[in-house]
Write an enzyme that holds these catalytic residues in place. Structure first.
Site, PDB file in Angstrom:
ATOM      1  N   SER A  45       0.833  -1.195   0.000  1.00 16.59           N
ATOM      2  CA  SER A  45       0.000   0.000   0.000  1.00 16.59           C
ATOM      3  C   SER A  45       0.873   1.251   0.000  1.00 16.59           C
ATOM      4  O   SER A  45       1.790   1.382   0.804  1.00 16.59           O
ATOM      5  CB  SER A  45      -0.897  -0.006   1.244  1.00 16.59           C
ATOM      6  OG  SER A  45      -1.722   1.134   1.258  1.00 16.59           O
ATOM      7  N   GLY A  46       0.586   2.169  -0.945  1.00 18.35           N
ATOM      8  CA  GLY A  46       1.355   3.404  -1.047  1.00 18.35           C
ATOM      9  C   GLY A  46       2.527   3.333  -1.995  1.00 18.35           C
ATOM     10  O   GLY A  46       3.321   4.269  -2.088  1.00 18.35           O
ATOM     11  N   GLU A  55      -0.725  -5.302   3.171  1.00 11.24           N
ATOM     12  CA  GLU A  55      -0.873  -4.375   4.301  1.00 11.24           C
ATOM     13  C   GLU A  55      -0.466  -5.015   5.620  1.00 11.24           C
ATOM     14  O   GLU A  55      -0.835  -6.165   5.910  1.00 11.24           O
ATOM     15  CB  GLU A  55      -2.323  -3.892   4.418  1.00 11.24           C
ATOM     16  CG  GLU A  55      -2.743  -2.973   3.289  1.00 11.24           C
ATOM     17  CD  GLU A  55      -4.132  -2.395   3.481  1.00 11.24           C
ATOM     18  OE1 GLU A  55      -4.435  -1.391   2.830  1.00 11.24           O
ATOM     19  OE2 GLU A  55      -4.906  -2.953   4.289  1.00 11.24           O
ATOM     20  N   SER A  95      -5.282   5.549  -0.636  1.00 10.83           N
ATOM     21  CA  SER A  95      -5.209   4.087  -0.694  1.00 10.83           C
ATOM     22  C   SER A  95      -6.490   3.498  -1.280  1.00 10.83           C
ATOM     23  O   SER A  95      -7.598   3.867  -0.893  1.00 10.83           O
ATOM     24  CB  SER A  95      -4.998   3.537   0.719  1.00 10.83           C
ATOM     25  OG  SER A  95      -4.986   2.127   0.707  1.00 10.83           O
ATOM     26  N   SER A  96      -6.334   2.571  -2.225  1.00 14.80           N
ATOM     27  CA  SER A  96      -7.497   1.865  -2.788  1.00 14.80           C
ATOM     28  C   SER A  96      -8.021   0.902  -1.732  1.00 14.80           C
ATOM     29  O   SER A  96      -7.300  -0.004  -1.301  1.00 14.80           O
ATOM     30  CB  SER A  96      -7.090   1.087  -4.051  1.00 14.80           C
ATOM     31  OG  SER A  96      -6.635   1.958  -5.050  1.00 14.80           O
ATOM     32  N   THR A 109      -2.080   2.638  -8.094  1.00 14.08           N
ATOM     33  CA  THR A 109      -3.225   3.322  -8.704  1.00 14.08           C
ATOM     34  C   THR A 109      -2.769   4.362  -9.720  1.00 14.08           C
ATOM     35  O   THR A 109      -3.355   4.494 -10.800  1.00 14.08           O
ATOM     36  CB  THR A 109      -4.097   3.980  -7.617  1.00 14.08           C
ATOM     37  OG1 THR A 109      -4.593   2.955  -6.748  1.00 14.08           O
ATOM     38  CG2 THR A 109      -5.260   4.723  -8.218  1.00 14.08           C
ATOM     39  N   ASN A 111      -0.869   5.509   3.242  1.00 16.12           N
ATOM     40  CA  ASN A 111      -1.102   6.040   1.893  1.00 16.12           C
ATOM     41  C   ASN A 111      -2.253   7.041   1.949  1.00 16.12           C
ATOM     42  O   ASN A 111      -3.324   6.727   2.476  1.00 16.12           O
ATOM     43  CB  ASN A 111      -1.446   4.867   0.951  1.00 16.12           C
ATOM     44  CG  ASN A 111      -1.622   5.290  -0.489  1.00 16.12           C
ATOM     45  OD1 ASN A 111      -1.513   6.471  -0.808  1.00 16.12           O
ATOM     46  ND2 ASN A 111      -1.909   4.343  -1.346  1.00 16.12           N
ATOM     47  N   GLY A 150      -2.787  -3.052  -2.030  1.00 12.65           N
ATOM     48  CA  GLY A 150      -1.463  -3.628  -1.795  1.00 12.65           C
ATOM     49  C   GLY A 150      -1.394  -4.408  -0.502  1.00 12.65           C
ATOM     50  O   GLY A 150      -2.296  -4.364   0.345  1.00 12.65           O
TER      51      GLY A 150
END
Length: 1077
Positions: free
Chosen positions: A91-92, A370, A144-145, A96, A141, A368
């Site tokens: 993540s981050g 985590e 973050s998605s 995306t 993030n 991502g």
């Protein structure tokens, strides 16, 4: 990175660090793209880069996401195979953003009309909409998605995006009702509060974020670098583009606001039963959702339960306690949000839907890996999906590749790596032993009501089922899984409840009673039908979705982007060595490099390889008659590929280095390019012959009644490119890659002292370029003559053009700063094109001034610069202009030309012996200067690629002469050509069809007299002439001769084309090239 001298994790990290500090965020491991998040906007994502990478081979430019995307797009078109790109990383790490760049690039390089543009708009606008409802700030993030998406962009067979489909996975619904410290809810809540209009604020009951319980738990309301009000406008615009109606938009915002107001309903416990603390707080959510306030109160504090007896069943109302009431409120909020999100995804799919599939490129942008301070059920599911994606990467880049070498009989030393299939089995196995998800589903099946104690039961059963597994440990409040990216400790609390994911029928009935059709449509369940069997759980759904996704990806040709997060501060230039090294280790980059270095960059089954590259040799094109293996070997020998660069397997050919493959691709493209150019030239020549007469007439209208015309140019053909720009990269460097050249010629430019200087004049739709040459004064190229851009004029900046009324070739281009005095033989053609482009850009006509006294401004240079100069035109003798300089005045004298009312002629001129019924369509060329042949520049035989002549384009047509034509009597006659349309595309053609090839033949192949023909009897000698210059015939009925050759004159035509006999052959030749004897 395959070229690193040392292959260690430290060496890889050091290489990434150097590149990162120099702002190079991309690199390759073979075909895998490595991307490091720069945490700032980089300058190399402009239209210039799109142009640079379009159609280019991977090695031609620095590593870039555009190169990978272009490779995907071209492979889809060439191989007729679906493609996909798997973007992975924690993540981050920038997944995306990478997906956005991929979709943006495809949108820019693919063609299409209005419908295709609509699909492109939807593809691009889906990003801000789904980000608003599906992304949130986390501690790792800022964007973050919180859901996964697989975006399929569907293409027609012509490569135009004409459809699309989004599949979404596991929206993190729990975020709606609860967030960790320093995190936010989904972006849309804050966007609505900041960006709503006054009317919306009143209608939706909007307050500040700290008023709402669903937003104030984390104490974080703002995100650095994010303007929520601006993002809200983009979200609403995206809804508009996608086709969500204003009514649906209004209901969407009502639901978002209604969820916030639901969260503010709190409960107190009275005698072990829950009551709403403030009944007033029920009014606004009930109003926004279109439901009865009292019924909402009832459904939040009680539940209908079915009691089954012998032969009958009955329903009773059970009053809930405070904890259960809070759970019910949150369940309703989560259900509303999740179903609204599904509606938006479906709206995007409907806007892009296509009745049938042809080609597609899939972009997987999924949450991502985590690891948080507290990891719950959502993190468990997210990390499971990432394990599955890592398994695909291992299967296709490490495991499958090595197995393939063994199967094909290729010499290979195995390379060890960690295969994470053991972790995937630990999580998803059904039996022997059952995986974590199977045990979780079994516990949920036996839960009752709220299910107190179920999580403890789950932990006990997990210990019994998988407690001895090497990748599993348990502790008093949860369990630990040894994932490929590291150990993650999961808190067992809430696992069972979130896995059940059950929405009670009371709440479904409540929402089905809404007065709004839109809200009722989000709850389409038929409650009258008895449901049999175990209800589907969240883990079952995500497991099925993950396996379906894997199957979808395996049907495509995969490409990979491995994203790396360099720090946790989210600041550019920060580099945390240990964090990056950890990612390099778990992403398996070292093993990936070792396999790529030892292995082969490309492999293809024999038939497909032969089909793709058959065009390279005459033996394999169009068909190879024989064994496919032998055909591949013949092909590789023919292109002189070194034996150590490829190996023949049992059914496939393996090519070691990408450079060897790029060589094949380049040769193949040049072959196709040669054929395409031949076809284009034949077609353009045909079109040009039909249109040039009408073009001449249109151009002559500009000068009609204003300016005298030259006798030998009024009927000449328009060519456009008189410099051979295709073979002049030194001139093309000043233009953009695909800038169309409409006119190019060498002209005389006069300075403030009326000194003549040669300049190359180039006209494109963007502007006018004046290019000169200067000697380099310093550096490694000192003393060399180099091309220099002396001036560029924007077409819209031109104020007017001045000409005299006489037949000279002078004209002045007037501009705000200073003017340019130029002389060009082809001024009429240049002016006609300039007028058209000016009118297209400014919607007004270019002002042309005709006067025998022209005053113009000169450029300021030094102390005494600036001011103006005057050119005066007068009557003189002959067709050559005579110049006389007197201070600040230039006097030009020239003889009388054709009347100002002259027009190009259309009548053909009969020719003797019936060999040619009409004169050639082009004018008779003038005598060449020392550096020209046939009045055309001599282009080098070798193209820009040196001695790769076998694949270069056909020889270019030589340009007409720069020099002025001497007087040849009456005006030239033109061959009759039917009128054509006003399409000017052919003006960019730098040649005149296949005449160049004919010219080359005619030099060496003079037609000999037939062997049986008796020697001709001596004839009575007629007029003869001697050649002053070499001439090479440009058509089959023209003569070719060298200097001092003697030709018999049969007919002297006033058009300038004479008929003669030379070496027993009769034909046409230009009278300007000879003198009578």
């Amino acid at each position: 990175m395959v070229l690193l001298s040392k292959i260690t994790d430290d060496a890889i990290v050091e290489n990434l660090k150097k590149r990162y500090n120099d702002d190079y965020i991309f690199t390759y491991i073979g075909s895998v793209l490595i991307s490091v998040n720069p945490f700032k906007q980089m300058p190399y994502f402009t239209d210039r880069e799109v142009e640079l990478y379009q159609g280019a081979a991977q090695y031609e430019n620095p590593p870039h996401i555009y190169a990978l995307t272009d490779n995907m797009y071209r492979n889809m078109m060439i191989d007729s195979e679906n493609q996909c790109v798997i973007i992975s990383g924690e993540s981050g790490a920038g997944k995306t953003v990478a997906a956005k760049y991929i979709m943006g690039y495809i949108s820019k390089v693919s063609g299409g009309g209005q419908k295709v543009q609509h699909v492109k708009d939807i593809i691009l606008q889906s990003n801000p909409l789904l980000e608003a409802f599906g992304n949130a700030k986390t501690v790792r993030n800022n964007n973050s998605s919180r859901f996964g998406k697989y975006f399929e962009i569907q293409f027609s067979r012509g490569g135009e995006p004409d459809g699309g489909k989004i599949s979404n996975f596991l929206l993190e619904k729990s975020r709606v009702v609860n967030q960790n410290e320093n995190e936010r809810n989904f972006h849309i809540f804050y966007q609505l509060l900041e960006g709503a209009t006054k009317e919306q604020m009143e209608t939706l009951g909007i307050m500040t974020p700290d008023y709402y319980f669903y937003l104030n738990q984390s104490g974080t309301y703002k995100v650095d670098g994010t303007v929520d009000s601006k993002d809200f406008q983009e979200t609403m615009e995206a809804m508009q583009v996608i086709g969500i109606s204003p009514t649906e938009q209004r209901y969407t915002l009502q639901i978002v606001a209604g969820i916030l107001h639901l969260g503010n309903i709190s409960f107190i416990e009275v005698g072990n039963y829950a009551q709403v603390e403030s009944l007033d707080l029920l009014a606004f959510p009930a109003y926004l959702l279109g439901i009865d306030q009292n019924r909402l109160n009832e459904k939040l504090t009680s539940r209908k339960m079915d009691i089954k007896g012998v032969g009958k069943s009955e329903s009773i109302d059970v009053t809930l306690n405070r904890e259960q009431a809070c759970y019910t409120r949150d369940a309703l909020s989560k259900a509303l949000y999740a179903r609204l999100f599904d509606f938006l995804v479906e709206a995007i799919n409907k806007a892009m839907q296509k009745p049938y599939e042809e080609y597609s490129i899939g972009v997987l942008d999924i949450y991502g890996f985590e690891i948080f301070k507290k990891n719950g059920f959502e993190q468990f599911c997210i990390n499971f999906v990432n394990e599955k994606l890592q398994q695909i990467f291992i299967e296709l880049t490490l495991k499958a590749e090595q197995e393939e070498y063994v199967q094909e009989g290729i010499k290979w030393t195995p390379i060890e790596y960690f295969n994470n299939k053991v972790v995937c089995d630990l999580i998803e196995n059904k039996l022997n032993p059952p995986g974590i998800m199977s045990v979780l589903d079994d516990v949920c099946a036996t839960m009752h009501a709220k299910g107190e104690g179920a999580d403890g039961t789950l932990l006990q059963k997990l210990q019994a089922a998988v407690g001895t597994h090497e990748h599993f440990n348990s502790w008093n409040s949860g369990f630990v899984v040894h994932h490929y990216a590291g150990k993650v400790s999961y808190d067992i609390n809430g696992f069972c409840e979130r896995n059940r994911d059950v929405l009670f029928t009371d709440l479904i009935e409540l929402m089905q009673s809404s007065e709004y059709d839109f809200i009722r449509g989000l709850f389409p369940e038929n409650l009258s039908v008895d449901k049999k069997g175990r209800p589907s759980t969240a883990s079952t759904k995500i497991k099925k979705q993950a396996n379906d996704l894997v199957n979808t990806l395996m049907k495509c040709t995969p490409h990979y982007i491995r994203c790396i997060k360099p720090n946790e501060t989210k600041r550019s230039k920060d580099w945390e060595e240990s964090r990056v090294k950890h990612q390099v280790e778990y992403l398996g980059l070292r093993e990936n490099i070792r396999v790529r270095r030892a292995g082969f960059a490309y492999r293809r089954i024999f038939n497909k390889f032969l089909l793709r590259y058959a065009i390279l040799t005459p033996e394999t094109w169009p068909y190879w008659h024989g064994d496919a293996r032998q055909g591949v070997q013949h092909l590789l020998r023919s292109v002189n590929m070194d034996a150590d660069q490829f190996q023949m397997g049992r059914s496939k050919v393996f090519i070691k280095n990408p450079e060897s493959l790029f060589l094949l691709e380049e040769m193949r493209e040049r072959k196709f390019d040669t054929f395409a150019r031949t076809i284009q030239k034949a077609w353009r020549k045909y079109i040009a012959r039909r249109k040039y007469e009408q073009m001449r007439e249109e151009a002559s209208d500009i000068l009609y009644n204003w300016k005298e015309r030259r006798r030998n140019s009024i009927n000449r053909n328009f060519v456009g490119d008189y410099l051979g720009m295709e073979d002049k990269p030194e001139l093309r460097q000043f233009l953009t890659k695909r800038e169309r050249i409409e006119f190019a010629d060498s002209v005389n430019k006069f300075d403030r002292r009326f000194k003549s200087i040669k300049r190359d004049l180039i006209l494109t739709p963007k502007g006018i370029y004046l290019i000169g040459r200067e000697k380099v004064k310093k550096g490694p190229e000192k003393g060399q003559i180099k091309e220099v851009l002396k001036r560029k004029l924007e077409i819209s900046a031109i104020q007017s053009v001045s000409l005299s009324t006489r037949q000279d070739d002078f004209f002045v281009i007037h501009e705000a700063q200073y003017d340019s005095l130029l002389e060009s033989t082809f001024k009429t053609e240049f002016l006609s094109l300039l007028c058209k482009r000016f009118e297209e850009q400014t919607r007004s006509k270019l002002h042309l001034s005709f006067s025998d006294r022209i005053e113009f401004k000169v450029k300021k240079e030094g102390w005494g610069g600036g001011g103006s100069r005057v050119v005066v035109f007068g009557r003189g003798q002959g067709e050559a202009a005579q110049l006389k300089i007197g201070g600040k005045t230039l006097t030009v004298t020239i003889g009388d030309g054709l009347p100002k009312t002259s027009k190009p002629t259309k009548k053909g001129v009969p020719q003797s012996r019936g060999l040619r019924k009409q004169a050639p369509s082009r004018k008779a060329p003038g005598p060449p200067t020392a550096s020209y042949q046939n009045g055309a520049a001599r282009f080098p035989q070798k193209g820009p690629r040196g001695n790769e002549q076998a694949y270069s384009s056909p020889q270019k047509q030589n340009r007409p002469p720069v020099g002025m034509l001497p007087k040849q009597g009456a005006a030239s006659k033109a061959r009759h050509t039917p009128a054509a349309s006003n399409n000017l595309d052919f003006l960019s053609v730098p040649d005149q069809g296949v005449a160049g090839m004919q010219r080359k033949k005619s030099i060496s192949q003079h037609r000999p007299p037939p062997a049986s023909q008796p020697k001709p009897q001596p004839r009575v000698q007629g007029p003869r002439c001697r050649a002053l210059y070499q001439y090479v015939g440009q058509d089959t009925d023209e003569l070719s001769f060298n200097v001092n050759d003697v030709i018999d004159i049969l007919n002297e035509d006033p058009s300038g084309w004479w008929r003669g006999r030379f070496r027993g052959r009769e034909g046409l030749f230009p009278g300007n090239y000879v003198e009578k004897i």
